[in-house]
Scaffold this motif. Structure first.
Motif, PDB file in Angstrom:
ATOM      1  N   ASP A 108       0.835  -1.191   0.000  1.00 46.93           N
ATOM      2  CA  ASP A 108       0.000   0.000   0.000  1.00 46.93           C
ATOM      3  C   ASP A 108       0.872   1.245   0.000  1.00 46.93           C
ATOM      4  O   ASP A 108       2.067   1.196   0.304  1.00 46.93           O
ATOM      5  N   LEU A 109       0.267   2.370  -0.334  1.00 44.49           N
ATOM      6  CA  LEU A 109       0.861   3.664  -0.040  1.00 44.49           C
ATOM      7  C   LEU A 109       0.684   3.894   1.453  1.00 44.49           C
ATOM      8  O   LEU A 109      -0.400   3.646   1.985  1.00 44.49           O
ATOM      9  N   PRO A 110       1.727   4.299   2.176  1.00 40.81           N
ATOM     10  CA  PRO A 110       1.559   4.528   3.606  1.00 40.81           C
ATOM     11  C   PRO A 110       0.380   5.455   3.894  1.00 40.81           C
ATOM     12  O   PRO A 110       0.238   6.526   3.282  1.00 40.81           O
ATOM     13  N   GLY A 111      -0.477   5.037   4.784  1.00 39.66           N
ATOM     14  CA  GLY A 111      -1.683   5.791   5.092  1.00 39.66           C
ATOM     15  C   GLY A 111      -2.893   5.369   4.289  1.00 39.66           C
ATOM     16  O   GLY A 111      -4.016   5.792   4.566  1.00 39.66           O
ATOM     17  N   GLU A 112      -2.679   4.509   3.298  1.00 40.19           N
ATOM     18  CA  GLU A 112      -3.745   4.026   2.415  1.00 40.19           C
ATOM     19  C   GLU A 112      -3.919   2.532   2.638  1.00 40.19           C
ATOM     20  O   GLU A 112      -2.971   1.822   2.933  1.00 40.19           O
ATOM     21  N   THR A 113      -5.143   2.056   2.486  1.00 40.87           N
ATOM     22  CA  THR A 113      -5.387   0.620   2.532  1.00 40.87           C
ATOM     23  C   THR A 113      -6.272   0.240   1.356  1.00 40.87           C
ATOM     24  O   THR A 113      -7.462   0.576   1.330  1.00 40.87           O
ATOM     25  N   LEU A 114      -5.681  -0.410   0.366  1.00 41.86           N
ATOM     26  CA  LEU A 114      -6.437  -0.904  -0.778  1.00 41.86           C
ATOM     27  C   LEU A 114      -6.834  -2.351  -0.517  1.00 41.86           C
ATOM     28  O   LEU A 114      -6.082  -3.111   0.099  1.00 41.86           O
ATOM     29  N   ALA A 115      -7.997  -2.730  -1.016  1.00 37.54           N
ATOM     30  CA  ALA A 115      -8.375  -4.140  -0.964  1.00 37.54           C
ATOM     31  C   ALA A 115      -7.395  -4.957  -1.792  1.00 37.54           C
ATOM     32  O   ALA A 115      -6.688  -4.442  -2.667  1.00 37.54           O
ATOM     33  N   SER A 116      -7.365  -6.250  -1.526  1.00 37.11           N
ATOM     34  CA  SER A 116      -6.375  -7.123  -2.160  1.00 37.11           C
ATOM     35  C   SER A 116      -6.436  -7.059  -3.683  1.00 37.11           C
ATOM     36  O   SER A 116      -5.414  -6.882  -4.353  1.00 37.11           O
ATOM     37  N   ALA A 117      -7.624  -7.205  -4.247  1.00 34.80           N
ATOM     38  CA  ALA A 117      -7.733  -7.284  -5.717  1.00 34.80           C
ATOM     39  C   ALA A 117      -7.190  -6.046  -6.409  1.00 34.80           C
ATOM     40  O   ALA A 117      -6.355  -6.154  -7.324  1.00 34.80           O
ATOM     41  N   PRO A 118      -7.617  -4.828  -6.043  1.00 40.48           N
ATOM     42  CA  PRO A 118      -7.047  -3.663  -6.723  1.00 40.48           C
ATOM     43  C   PRO A 118      -5.566  -3.447  -6.414  1.00 40.48           C
ATOM     44  O   PRO A 118      -4.819  -2.967  -7.279  1.00 40.48           O
ATOM     45  N   ARG A 119      -5.132  -3.801  -5.216  1.00 44.41           N
ATOM     46  CA  ARG A 119      -3.710  -3.618  -4.897  1.00 44.41           C
ATOM     47  C   ARG A 119      -2.838  -4.492  -5.783  1.00 44.41           C
ATOM     48  O   ARG A 119      -1.813  -4.043  -6.317  1.00 44.41           O
ATOM     49  N   TYR A 120      -3.235  -5.745  -5.979  1.00 48.15           N
ATOM     50  CA  TYR A 120      -2.442  -6.616  -6.847  1.00 48.15           C
ATOM     51  C   TYR A 120      -2.616  -6.247  -8.316  1.00 48.15           C
ATOM     52  O   TYR A 120      -1.681  -6.392  -9.118  1.00 48.15           O
ATOM     53  N   ALA A 121      -3.804  -5.750  -8.685  1.00 54.22           N
ATOM     54  CA  ALA A 121      -3.978  -5.275 -10.064  1.00 54.22           C
ATOM     55  C   ALA A 121      -3.045  -4.102 -10.339  1.00 54.22           C
ATOM     56  O   ALA A 121      -2.464  -3.996 -11.431  1.00 54.22           O
ATOM     57  N   ARG A 122      -2.882  -3.219  -9.352  1.00 53.66           N
ATOM     58  CA  ARG A 122      -1.939  -2.112  -9.506  1.00 53.66           C
ATOM     59  C   ARG A 122      -0.511  -2.633  -9.663  1.00 53.66           C
ATOM     60  O   ARG A 122       0.279  -2.111 -10.465  1.00 53.66           O
ATOM     61  N   THR A 123      -0.174  -3.680  -8.926  1.00 55.01           N
ATOM     62  CA  THR A 123       1.166  -4.249  -9.029  1.00 55.01           C
ATOM     63  C   THR A 123       1.413  -4.846 -10.406  1.00 55.01           C
ATOM     64  O   THR A 123       2.506  -4.701 -10.970  1.00 55.01           O
ATOM     65  N   VAL A 124       0.413  -5.517 -10.966  1.00 57.75           N
ATOM     66  CA  VAL A 124       0.557  -6.061 -12.316  1.00 57.75           C
ATOM     67  C   VAL A 124       0.794  -4.931 -13.311  1.00 57.75           C
ATOM     68  O   VAL A 124       1.677  -5.029 -14.188  1.00 57.75           O
TER      69      VAL A 124
END
Length: 355
Positions: free
Chosen positions: A116-132
């Protein structure tokens, strides 16, 4: 069948994770430029192929700055630089990677962390989609190709940076995670899938699953295994050394240390906790796989414990299963690196992984 050499890496404790006694801070072992530099130099002189430079938002040193500083001091060793995707703008990260690779003479590899960006909490699916998306952007730019990316998280149309890697290609991307989203992200974008210690059957099941997932995306993966080691002249001495690591730890301190990590709720951390909970009373989950380390750290929570022949045999077993790379560590990190380098490393066919 003749196997290719495996890559043997060590670990530099950039995130305040070095102890003589787990859970007992030692000012001489806290993360500092001098201490972590010395671990890296120990790994180079010991003959390791690579070294992981971990990254944590709250703890220790900045990994990218450290990698740039230590690179000119090295002659042979590769660096496996961890990057936290949630904190990075991919085009700038591409330039940093290319620059550090130039400083190293082409010996940089990357550990992608789906943070995550510090201070932010993304759900798993969008966080990994961002990583891809980030891996796609980085590979395009580091391969020297123009970027025309129209994604959910970034919309970018850019020429590649003027400075590129020595090879002109993206370095190998190492990546780990056990959740469904993490596995799919790895299958789509990484080169080396990393896993933490587990029983042999579980490791094999992960390899089989990830091989099939990558194939569905028209890709192949290599596999890496991250573990601690405790090697001594005899098995009894190794088990005594492992027990000594925990001799000053109390349960409350261990729980506090584990809670400091940003990934305490991840599938991988839960799997390490389950491995520890299901181990025998002496902490061993199977022969020579000791889960005591996990009582005082989040993440990789088990060690291969034994005499040199037993440790080597355990690693060779994993090699036969399809593991291509090992990232090892021990406590204290410089001292255990020396023991492993003298007693085990010369007897393993090893070399850096190449793209």
């Amino acid at each position: 069948m003749t196997r290719s050499p495996c890559e043997i890496s060590w670990f530099s404790a950039l995130c305040d994770d070095d102890y003589e006694f787990l859970g007992v801070p030692d000012p001489k072992l806290r993360s500092s430029w001098a201490h972590c530099r010395d671990i890296v130099l120990q790994a180079e002189s010991g003959g390791f192929d690579n070294i992981l430079l971990p990254s944590g938002y709250a703890l220790g040193l900045d990994t990218t700055a450290f990698a740039a500083a230590v690179a000119p001091l090295l002659h042979r060793l590769r660096l496996l630089m961890a990057v936290r995707i949630g904190e990075m703008w991919p085009p700038q990260l591409a330039r940093q990677i290319a620059t550090i690779d130039q400083l190293l003479g082409g010996r940089l590899t990357i550990n992608i962390i789906s943070s995550d960006l510090p201070g932010e909490t993304l759900a798993s699916a969008p966080r990994y989609a961002r990583t891809v998306e980030a891996m796609q952007i980085l590979k395009t730019m580091l391969n020297g190709d123009p970027l025309d990316h129209d994604g959910t998280f970034w919309k970018l149309k850019l020429d590649p940076p003027r400075i590129g890697t020595v090879s002109g290609r993206a370095p190998l991307f190492y990546f780990g995670g056990l959740s469904e989203d993490a596995r799919e992200a790895a299958a789509k974008g990484c080169d080396v899938f990393l896993m933490w210690p587990d029983r042999k059957a579980v490791v094999q099941a992960i390899i089989d699953d990830m091989t099939a997932r990558a194939a569905r995306h028209g890709r192949t993966l290599r596999f890496g295994y991250r573990a601690h080691v405790v090697v001594r002249d005899t098995e009894a001495e190794a088990r005594t050394a492992a027990d000594r690591l925990l001799s000053k730890l109390d349960a409350a301190t261990g729980a506090t240390i584990r809670a400091q990590s940003l990934d305490t709720n991840s599938a991988g951390v839960r799997a390490q906790a389950e491995l520890r909970e299901r181990a025998a009373d002496d902490g061993y989950a199977e022969d020579h796989l000791w889960t005591g380390v996990g009582r005082a750290r989040s993440g990789c929570g088990a060690a291969i414990v034994g005499d040199p022949d037993q440790v080597r045999a355990k690693l060779e077993m994993y090699r036969a299963m399809g593991i291509d790379a090992f990232i090892l560590s021990g406590y204290p990190h410089a001292a255990e690196a020396d023991l492993f380098a003298r007693h085990v490393l010369p007897h393993i066919d090893h070399a850096p992984l190449v793209a």
